[in-house]
Structures are given as C-alpha cells and as structure tokens.
Write a protein that holds these residues in place. Structure first.
Motif, PDB file in Angstrom:
ATOM      1  N   TYR A 147       0.834  -1.201   0.000  1.00 34.93           N
ATOM      2  CA  TYR A 147       0.000   0.000   0.000  1.00 34.93           C
ATOM      3  C   TYR A 147       0.872   1.256   0.000  1.00 34.93           C
ATOM      4  O   TYR A 147       0.640   2.189  -0.775  1.00 34.93           O
ATOM      5  CB  TYR A 147      -0.921  -0.020   1.229  1.00 34.93           C
ATOM      6  N   LEU A 148       1.880   1.268   0.848  1.00 37.75           N
ATOM      7  CA  LEU A 148       2.788   2.404   0.911  1.00 37.75           C
ATOM      8  C   LEU A 148       3.497   2.608  -0.419  1.00 37.75           C
ATOM      9  O   LEU A 148       3.590   3.731  -0.932  1.00 37.75           O
ATOM     10  CB  LEU A 148       3.802   2.178   2.033  1.00 37.75           C
ATOM     11  N   PHE A 149       3.995   1.510  -0.996  1.00 41.52           N
ATOM     12  CA  PHE A 149       4.685   1.574  -2.283  1.00 41.52           C
ATOM     13  C   PHE A 149       3.757   2.148  -3.352  1.00 41.52           C
ATOM     14  O   PHE A 149       4.152   3.009  -4.145  1.00 41.52           O
ATOM     15  CB  PHE A 149       5.151   0.172  -2.664  1.00 41.52           C
ATOM     16  N   ARG A 150       2.498   1.689  -3.381  1.00 42.21           N
ATOM     17  CA  ARG A 150       1.538   2.166  -4.380  1.00 42.21           C
ATOM     18  C   ARG A 150       1.262   3.658  -4.213  1.00 42.21           C
ATOM     19  O   ARG A 150       1.139   4.401  -5.196  1.00 42.21           O
ATOM     20  CB  ARG A 150       0.239   1.359  -4.275  1.00 42.21           C
ATOM     21  N   GLN A 151       1.176   4.116  -2.985  1.00 44.20           N
ATOM     22  CA  GLN A 151       0.936   5.533  -2.756  1.00 44.20           C
ATOM     23  C   GLN A 151       2.102   6.381  -3.256  1.00 44.20           C
ATOM     24  O   GLN A 151       1.900   7.480  -3.801  1.00 44.20           O
ATOM     25  CB  GLN A 151       0.706   5.797  -1.260  1.00 44.20           C
ATOM     26  N   GLN A 152       3.325   5.883  -3.082  1.00 39.49           N
ATOM     27  CA  GLN A 152       4.484   6.618  -3.593  1.00 39.49           C
ATOM     28  C   GLN A 152       4.427   6.761  -5.108  1.00 39.49           C
ATOM     29  O   GLN A 152       4.815   7.802  -5.658  1.00 39.49           O
ATOM     30  CB  GLN A 152       5.772   5.924  -3.162  1.00 39.49           C
ATOM     31  N   LEU A 153       3.958   5.720  -5.792  1.00 42.31           N
ATOM     32  CA  LEU A 153       3.812   5.803  -7.244  1.00 42.31           C
ATOM     33  C   LEU A 153       2.694   6.764  -7.633  1.00 42.31           C
ATOM     34  O   LEU A 153       2.836   7.568  -8.563  1.00 42.31           O
ATOM     35  CB  LEU A 153       3.515   4.419  -7.826  1.00 42.31           C
ATOM     36  N   THR A 154       1.584   6.684  -6.915  1.00 38.25           N
ATOM     37  CA  THR A 154       0.394   7.454  -7.280  1.00 38.25           C
ATOM     38  C   THR A 154       0.629   8.955  -7.194  1.00 38.25           C
ATOM     39  O   THR A 154       0.105   9.724  -8.012  1.00 38.25           O
ATOM     40  CB  THR A 154      -0.784   7.058  -6.372  1.00 38.25           C
ATOM     41  N   LEU A 179       4.007   1.511 -16.620  1.00 39.98           N
ATOM     42  CA  LEU A 179       3.896   2.657 -15.725  1.00 39.98           C
ATOM     43  C   LEU A 179       3.232   3.842 -16.421  1.00 39.98           C
ATOM     44  O   LEU A 179       2.435   4.564 -15.818  1.00 39.98           O
ATOM     45  CB  LEU A 179       5.276   3.043 -15.201  1.00 39.98           C
ATOM     46  N   ARG A 180       3.553   4.047 -17.700  1.00 37.83           N
ATOM     47  CA  ARG A 180       2.919   5.149 -18.441  1.00 37.83           C
ATOM     48  C   ARG A 180       1.417   4.919 -18.571  1.00 37.83           C
ATOM     49  O   ARG A 180       0.626   5.860 -18.512  1.00 37.83           O
ATOM     50  CB  ARG A 180       3.560   5.297 -19.813  1.00 37.83           C
ATOM     51  N   SER A 181       1.025   3.662 -18.739  1.00 46.87           N
ATOM     52  CA  SER A 181      -0.390   3.335 -18.853  1.00 46.87           C
ATOM     53  C   SER A 181      -1.109   3.487 -17.517  1.00 46.87           C
ATOM     54  O   SER A 181      -2.223   4.028 -17.454  1.00 46.87           O
ATOM     55  CB  SER A 181      -0.548   1.896 -19.359  1.00 46.87           C
ATOM     56  N   ASP A 182      -0.479   3.031 -16.444  1.00 48.28           N
ATOM     57  CA  ASP A 182      -1.110   3.071 -15.126  1.00 48.28           C
ATOM     58  C   ASP A 182      -1.076   4.458 -14.497  1.00 48.28           C
ATOM     59  O   ASP A 182      -1.917   4.776 -13.650  1.00 48.28           O
ATOM     60  CB  ASP A 182      -0.408   2.085 -14.178  1.00 48.28           C
ATOM     61  N   HIS A 183      -0.103   5.290 -14.911  1.00 45.41           N
ATOM     62  CA  HIS A 183       0.058   6.625 -14.312  1.00 45.41           C
ATOM     63  C   HIS A 183       0.194   7.660 -15.429  1.00 45.41           C
ATOM     64  O   HIS A 183       1.265   8.254 -15.616  1.00 45.41           O
ATOM     65  CB  HIS A 183       1.279   6.639 -13.394  1.00 45.41           C
ATOM     66  N   PRO A 184      -0.878   7.902 -16.167  1.00 41.77           N
ATOM     67  CA  PRO A 184      -0.794   8.754 -17.361  1.00 41.77           C
ATOM     68  C   PRO A 184      -0.432  10.211 -17.080  1.00 41.77           C
ATOM     69  O   PRO A 184       0.034  10.903 -17.981  1.00 41.77           O
ATOM     70  CB  PRO A 184      -2.200   8.639 -17.968  1.00 41.77           C
ATOM     71  N   LYS A 185      -0.626  10.674 -15.859  1.00 41.38           N
ATOM     72  CA  LYS A 185      -0.319  12.073 -15.545  1.00 41.38           C
ATOM     73  C   LYS A 185       1.143  12.274 -15.148  1.00 41.38           C
ATOM     74  O   LYS A 185       1.594  13.415 -14.998  1.00 41.38           O
ATOM     75  CB  LYS A 185      -1.231  12.567 -14.429  1.00 41.38           C
ATOM     76  N   VAL A 205      13.505  16.364 -17.557  1.00 38.62           N
ATOM     77  CA  VAL A 205      12.170  16.383 -16.946  1.00 38.62           C
ATOM     78  C   VAL A 205      12.123  17.395 -15.813  1.00 38.62           C
ATOM     79  O   VAL A 205      11.146  18.133 -15.654  1.00 38.62           O
ATOM     80  CB  VAL A 205      11.784  14.977 -16.440  1.00 38.62           C
ATOM     81  N   TRP A 206      13.184  17.445 -15.025  1.00 34.63           N
ATOM     82  CA  TRP A 206      13.230  18.411 -13.928  1.00 34.63           C
ATOM     83  C   TRP A 206      13.255  19.852 -14.425  1.00 34.63           C
ATOM     84  O   TRP A 206      12.793  20.760 -13.734  1.00 34.63           O
ATOM     85  CB  TRP A 206      14.452  18.163 -13.056  1.00 34.63           C
ATOM     86  N   ALA A 207      13.818  20.061 -15.610  1.00 36.84           N
ATOM     87  CA  ALA A 207      13.902  21.407 -16.157  1.00 36.84           C
ATOM     88  C   ALA A 207      12.574  21.893 -16.727  1.00 36.84           C
ATOM     89  O   ALA A 207      12.406  23.092 -16.988  1.00 36.84           O
ATOM     90  CB  ALA A 207      14.971  21.463 -17.247  1.00 36.84           C
ATOM     91  N   ALA A 208      11.619  20.985 -16.909  1.00 31.60           N
ATOM     92  CA  ALA A 208      10.312  21.376 -17.423  1.00 31.60           C
ATOM     93  C   ALA A 208       9.568  22.190 -16.369  1.00 31.60           C
ATOM     94  O   ALA A 208       9.888  22.128 -15.182  1.00 31.60           O
ATOM     95  CB  ALA A 208       9.506  20.133 -17.790  1.00 31.60           C
ATOM     96  N   PRO A 209       8.574  22.974 -16.786  1.00 32.52           N
ATOM     97  CA  PRO A 209       7.807  23.750 -15.804  1.00 32.52           C
ATOM     98  C   PRO A 209       7.214  22.827 -14.741  1.00 32.52           C
ATOM     99  O   PRO A 209       6.694  21.751 -15.070  1.00 32.52           O
ATOM    100  CB  PRO A 209       6.700  24.398 -16.651  1.00 32.52           C
ATOM    101  N   PRO A 210       7.301  23.214 -13.459  1.00 30.25           N
ATOM    102  CA  PRO A 210       6.765  22.358 -12.399  1.00 30.25           C
ATOM    103  C   PRO A 210       5.262  22.224 -12.506  1.00 30.25           C
ATOM    104  O   PRO A 210       4.570  23.111 -13.023  1.00 30.25           O
ATOM    105  CB  PRO A 210       7.167  23.087 -11.111  1.00 30.25           C
ATOM    106  N   GLY A 211       4.752  21.097 -12.016  1.00 29.43           N
ATOM    107  CA  GLY A 211       3.316  20.894 -12.015  1.00 29.43           C
ATOM    108  C   GLY A 211       2.653  21.806 -10.987  1.00 29.43           C
ATOM    109  O   GLY A 211       3.305  22.546 -10.254  1.00 29.43           O
ATOM    110  N   ASN A 212       1.335  21.735 -10.927  1.00 34.66           N
ATOM    111  CA  ASN A 212       0.596  22.591  -9.992  1.00 34.66           C
ATOM    112  C   ASN A 212       0.289  21.881  -8.682  1.00 34.66           C
ATOM    113  O   ASN A 212      -0.486  22.373  -7.864  1.00 34.66           O
ATOM    114  CB  ASN A 212      -0.701  23.097 -10.648  1.00 34.66           C
ATOM    115  N   GLY A 213       0.895  20.693  -8.491  1.00 30.80           N
ATOM    116  CA  GLY A 213       0.654  19.965  -7.243  1.00 30.80           C
ATOM    117  C   GLY A 213      -0.775  19.491  -7.115  1.00 30.80           C
ATOM    118  O   GLY A 213      -1.319  19.432  -6.010  1.00 30.80           O
ATOM    119  N   ALA A 214      -1.396  19.163  -8.242  1.00 25.97           N
ATOM    120  CA  ALA A 214      -2.827  18.836  -8.231  1.00 25.97           C
ATOM    121  C   ALA A 214      -3.119  17.425  -7.734  1.00 25.97           C
ATOM    122  O   ALA A 214      -4.279  17.082  -7.518  1.00 25.97           O
ATOM    123  CB  ALA A 214      -3.399  19.005  -9.646  1.00 25.97           C
ATOM    124  N   VAL A 215      -2.093  16.585  -7.561  1.00 24.25           N
ATOM    125  CA  VAL A 215      -2.336  15.233  -7.074  1.00 24.25           C
ATOM    126  C   VAL A 215      -2.864  15.303  -5.645  1.00 24.25           C
ATOM    127  O   VAL A 215      -2.199  15.812  -4.746  1.00 24.25           O
ATOM    128  CB  VAL A 215      -1.049  14.388  -7.111  1.00 24.25           C
TER     129      VAL A 215
END
Length: 368
Positions: A147-154, A179-185, A205-215
């Motif tokens: 469960y913990l591992f899955r939350q880290q991925l999510t 992983l791309r299929s299961d975590h499309p965002k 990837v890190w240089a791209a604009p940061p997300g809005n923290g919407a998760v």
C-alpha cells in the motif's frame, strides 16, 4: 531564486545514487548543487558517501521531511547562505509518502517567492516493483508495505525508474510502458544511476515547468503508520581493531551483509535496505549495500588499503521486530569478526520502529 528537487521512493530504490549522479551532472552544466539526506535515525551511511563526492551536504534526522518540515527549511537556508548554491536535491525517508501535501505544496505556498519546487520524483527499483506487482497479480491481499509503495507511485509527478541495468531491455520497455499506462499524468523516465546512463533524461524532466501539485492523495494514515511499523530500523556504530597487522574492510563488511541476507531469507523477512561503511582513515572507506533477502551484497566503494583499526556504521531496515534485528546484526558482526580477524565493540543495540507520522503541514491542492 533556488531550485528545490524533492525525491521520494521506497527503501533501496537508489535515491542516494540518483542524487549523487544528478548533482554531479548538474554541476557539469554550471549549477552549484547541494543535497540533503533524511532518516528516522542518525549516523547515516548515505551522508558519509555523499560527503566523499560532493561539497555541500546536509541531513535531516529524527523523522521524515513532513514531520521535520522546519528542519528541512533551515537546512536549505543554511546551504544557500554558506555555499551559495542554486539547486538543492533532497531525498525523503524511503518509508514516507504524501509528500505533495506535506512538503511540496507547503514549500510552494510559504517559500514560493524564494524557490522553485521541481516536480515530485519517485525513484523506482524495477525488481521491487515487479515483486509487489506479482503479489497483486496473484490476487494476494495488499500488504501495508505494498500500500505504501503504491501511494508513492500514485503521487509522483515523475516516475524515475532506476537500475535498468538489472533487467533486460525488453523488460525495461514493458515496465516503462506499464507505468505510463497506469500513471498517465506522470512523466516516466528510465536510467541507471550507478552506471551514469540516462541521467540526462531525468534532468530534462526536472527542467520542465513544475506541475501545480494537483495530485490529491487519499492516504489512510493508519495503514501508512502500520507499514512503517513493520520495519525495524537500526543505525549502529562500531569500533574495529585487527587481531593482526591489519584487516580488509570489504571482507568484514561483505560478511556482515551476507549473514544478514541469509538470516532474512530464512525468515522470509523483507529487507528495505542494509548499508554499511567501514572507514579505515579519513576519507578512505568501504561501502556495501543490500536490498533483497538472499541476495549478495553490492560493493559500492572499496577501501584503498588494510589498516589495524577502523570505524563501521550499519544502517538496516528490515521487516521484523527490533529485538530480532538487534540479535541478527550482533550475530552477523560476530561472524565477520571471525572471518576478518577483527575484535569489534559497538554502541548498544538501537533498533526501533518509527512513530506515527504527524506532518507539520498537510495542504490540499488549490481549488480542492
């Protein structure tokens, strides 16, 4: 304006190796980089290793970043003030999750004028992922650790699949696609930090604009706490004295971890990670690690020579009771002493289970 790069991921995923490799790569691009380690205990093997590779290293101990939020902020401020860094990479405790709400969003809200917080990156070990995935496919009830591992991925903005050199190219393609299929965002990248391969894709990837923290992670904190409580944590220091003229640090360390690996395998105990350094003299130390019960230890760094005395530090996170881990490490050290011709004296056993996670902040996404 500084850039803060947060890393998470399960124990043994290779966060420290990733942090070192990316810090060195960013320095080659002209950045001044600092790193921060994090642990529930003290006497960190990872901190010693990083200080042998990088100039600016700090640590936050006694709890995860979420529960030691002000300590994290103070560490960042001190690094910027003393070393004039422009980039800070920080790795959270490997049993931590919910970092979007407890670290990323609070940093953006309260310190957004001073720092850019990069996408939250979860470092993934392919073999660990496949082990949890096989259990799920067999229809086994989800364990608290799974469960913990899955939350880290999510909650990841970036899924950074490390150690691609440990699986075949076809397995790598299938895993990344899954992983791309299961975590499309999430952005999904693959690399091998220990080999220095594919690091550029992670930096891009890190240089791209940061997300809005919407998760908005829906975390059952009782299950989260139960997962952490399955693991006994040990950080122990030892003084080593050779019975003859000198001893081989790598032989001693490898024997300790081999014994611990066999012990865990016999009891089907999950090893989060076990790491060990043996320092013979200032700057000359061996470092070995273990991430799977029954596996052979990995030599991450060898000492240059033998010596009559040395200092060892053991960090072990194993799914067992603390008293059992204390006894297992004591017996493993005794076996290593016999093999390497060493007399050891240690601090008192210090294994413990983490306390219930109580974050300083827990912020919902804007508009939620």
């Amino acid at each position: 304006m500084i850039t803060f790069i947060p890393l998470t991921g399960f124990l043994g995923a290779g966060k420290t190796t990733t942090m070192a490799a990316t810090a060195l790569a960013l320095q080659e691009r002209g950045h001044k980089v600092a790193v921060i380690t994090n642990d529930q205990g003290v006497d960190l093997v990872d901190t010693k290793l990083l200080r042998s590779q990088l100039d600016s290293v700090a640590e936050v101990t006694g709890g995860c970043f979420c529960c030691r939020f002000e300590d994290l902020v103070e560490a960042v401020i001190a690094l910027v003030a003393s070393d004039d860094v422009d980039t800070v990479i920080a790795e959270a405790v490997g049993s931590c999750t919910d970092l979007q709400a407890t670290v990323v969003r609070p940093l953006r809200r309260y310190y957004g004028e001073k720092m850019v917080v990069a996408p939250l990156t979860t470092v993934v070990d392919p073999l660990r992922y496949r082990a949890f995935d096989r259990a799920a496919r067999r229809g086994e009830p989800e364990s608290d650790l799974s469960y913990l591992f899955r939350q880290q991925l999510t909650e990841a903005d970036v899924l950074a699949v490390n150690k691609l050199d440990t699986i075949t190219s076809q397995q790598a393609v299938e895993l990344l696609d899954r992983l791309r299929s299961d975590h499309p965002k999430a952005a999904v990248v693959g690399y091998a930090a220990g080999q220095g391969e594919g690091i550029g894709s992670l930096l891009d990837v890190w240089a791209a604009p940061p997300g809005n923290g919407a998760v908005a992670l829906d975390v059952d904190y009782d299950r989260y706490a139960a997962a952490e409580a399955q693991l006994a944590w040990m950080n122990q220091a030892l003084d080593l004295t050779a019975e003859g003229n000198g001893f081989d640090a790598t032989v001693w360390a490898r024997t300790v971890l081999q014994e611990l690996s066999a012990w865990a395998a016999a009891r089907q105990a999950v090893i989060g990670h076990a790491k060990l350094t043996v320092e013979l003299r200032e700057g000359d130390f061996a470092k070995l690690s273990l991430t799977e019960a029954g596996a052979e230890p990995t030599l991450d760094r060898s000492a240059d020579a033998t010596a009559p005395v040395g200092k060892a530090v053991v960090n072990a996170r194993v799914a067992c009771e603390p008293a059992a881990l204390d006894q297992a490490v004591t017996e493993a050290v005794a076996a290593a002493d016999r093999v390497a011709g060493v007399a050891s004296s240690a601090t008192a056993p210090v294994s413990f289970k983490p306390s219930y996670p109580r974050p300083v902040h827990r912020l919902a996404p804007l508009g939620a």
